[in-house]
Design a protein around this motif. Structure first.
Motif, PDB file in Angstrom:
ATOM      1  N   GLU A  31      77.186  62.773   8.466  1.00  0.00           N
ATOM      2  CA  GLU A  31      76.015  62.026   8.013  1.00  0.00           C
ATOM      3  C   GLU A  31      75.890  60.702   8.774  1.00  0.00           C
ATOM      4  N   GLN A  32      76.999  60.006   8.869  1.00  0.00           N
ATOM      5  CA  GLN A  32      76.994  58.742   9.612  1.00  0.00           C
ATOM      6  C   GLN A  32      76.633  58.963  11.073  1.00  0.00           C
ATOM      7  N   GLU A  34      74.797  61.390  12.319  1.00  0.00           N
ATOM      8  CA  GLU A  34      73.366  61.683  12.427  1.00  0.00           C
ATOM      9  C   GLU A  34      72.542  60.414  12.308  1.00  0.00           C
ATOM     10  N   ASP A  35      72.938  59.542  11.403  1.00  0.00           N
ATOM     11  CA  ASP A  35      72.234  58.265  11.256  1.00  0.00           C
ATOM     12  C   ASP A  35      72.313  57.443  12.546  1.00  0.00           C
ATOM     13  N   ALA A  36      73.526  57.389  13.111  1.00  0.00           N
ATOM     14  CA  ALA A  36      73.718  56.576  14.327  1.00  0.00           C
ATOM     15  C   ALA A  36      72.851  57.114  15.467  1.00  0.00           C
ATOM     16  N   GLN A  38      70.101  58.927  15.149  1.00  0.00           N
ATOM     17  CA  GLN A  38      68.702  58.677  14.812  1.00  0.00           C
ATOM     18  C   GLN A  38      68.317  57.231  15.152  1.00  0.00           C
ATOM     19  N   GLU A  39      69.173  56.299  14.759  1.00  0.00           N
ATOM     20  CA  GLU A  39      68.910  54.886  15.068  1.00  0.00           C
ATOM     21  C   GLU A  39      68.843  54.660  16.573  1.00  0.00           C
ATOM     22  N   LYS A  68      75.439  51.301  17.939  1.00  0.00           N
ATOM     23  CA  LYS A  68      75.175  51.878  16.613  1.00  0.00           C
ATOM     24  C   LYS A  68      76.474  52.360  15.974  1.00  0.00           C
ATOM     25  N   ALA A  72      78.250  51.257  12.505  1.00  0.00           N
ATOM     26  CA  ALA A  72      78.628  52.228  11.474  1.00  0.00           C
ATOM     27  C   ALA A  72      80.091  52.073  11.080  1.00  0.00           C
TER      28      ALA A  72
END
Lengths: 186, 61
Positions: A31-32, A34-36, A38-39, A68, A72
């Motif tokens: 999840e982290q 994917e967030d990184a 995406q950012e 990123k 995180a």
């Protein structure tokens, strides 16, 4: 020299999987990661102009992703999402690499010169990295890829300096052993 | 200094890993150099650590 691609988005998209694989290796949390990523993509599209003249899109994106990932790691070190590194900092397994007289049980071999050009070597390395315990792998990549100083790694991972040295030492010995098995087939 | 100049592979490998992360004290560097001059296994280990660093750069980025 290259100019801003007509459609940066279309060029970036195929690199998403690569970025995600790398972020996952480093963060050990899907999840982290994917967030990184995406950012990173959002930041990249917003800063399209700053890509102008750069030769390699992947390198540029990885550079953004590094920041990123650091963010995180900071966040998760506050939340302590990974287990404590104490178990991983055990020295026992490292002791087992040597006999009672302090000699290698299985002495490291000379690796072929052209290893860096060998795709199989890099694939094996990626697999070996993924196989490291979470904290160990994270500490290693923080050092070797993000270029963090050990003091910062200790701080972010919430471990002592001694644990930090042990984690890095452990990562390196485990990786070279894994590569001799997985790549050289010894 | 009471510590012997000669070190084992166990100690040398630990110092080699640390040398990737910080500048070792002169005394440690001297012990390491002496050990490496006599030990192929640790010399290989040392080269492998440097290669790992370059390989990570090649793999990512």
């Amino acid at each position: 020299m290259r100019t801003v691609p007509a459609n940066l988005r279309a060029e970036i998209e195929p690199l998403r999987a690569y970025l995600l694989r790398y972020a996952s290796l480093q963060l050990r949390n899907r999840e982290q990661a994917e967030d990184a990523v995406q950012e990173t993509l959002v930041a990249a599209l917003a800063a399209e102009a700053s890509f102008a003249g750069r030769s390699n899109l992947r390198t540029w994106l990885t550079g953004i992703l590094k920041h990123k990932i650091v963010d995180a790691i900071r966040r998760s070190s506050r939340e302590r999402t990974l287990d404590s590194a104490d178990g991983e900092a055990s020295i026992d397994e490292l002791e087992a690499l040597f006999d009672q007289t302090g000699h290698w049980r299985e002495p490291p071999q000379a690796w072929p010169e052209q290893a860096l050009e060998d795709k199989q070597f890099l694939r094996a390395l990626e697999k070996c990295l993924a196989g490291l315990p979470a904290r160990t792998g994270q500490a290693f990549l923080m050092r070797e890829h993000l270029g963090c100083e050990t003091a910062d790694i200790c701080k972010e991972l919430g471990i002592t300096a001694t644990h930090c040295w042990v984690l890095l030492y452990r990562a390196r010995t485990a990786l070279r052993e894994c590569l001799e098995k997985g790549w050289l087939g010894r | 200094m009471a510590r012997p100049l000669k070190i084992t592979c166990r100690e040398a490998s630990r110092l080699l890993s640390q040398a990737m992360d910080r500048k070792l004290p002169l005394w440690q560097r001297a012990r390491l150099r002496l050990h490496l001059a006599l030990c192929d296994a640790c010399s290989n280990f040392s080269r492998q650590l440097k290669l790992l660093r370059r390989a990570v750069g090649r793999l990512i980025g």
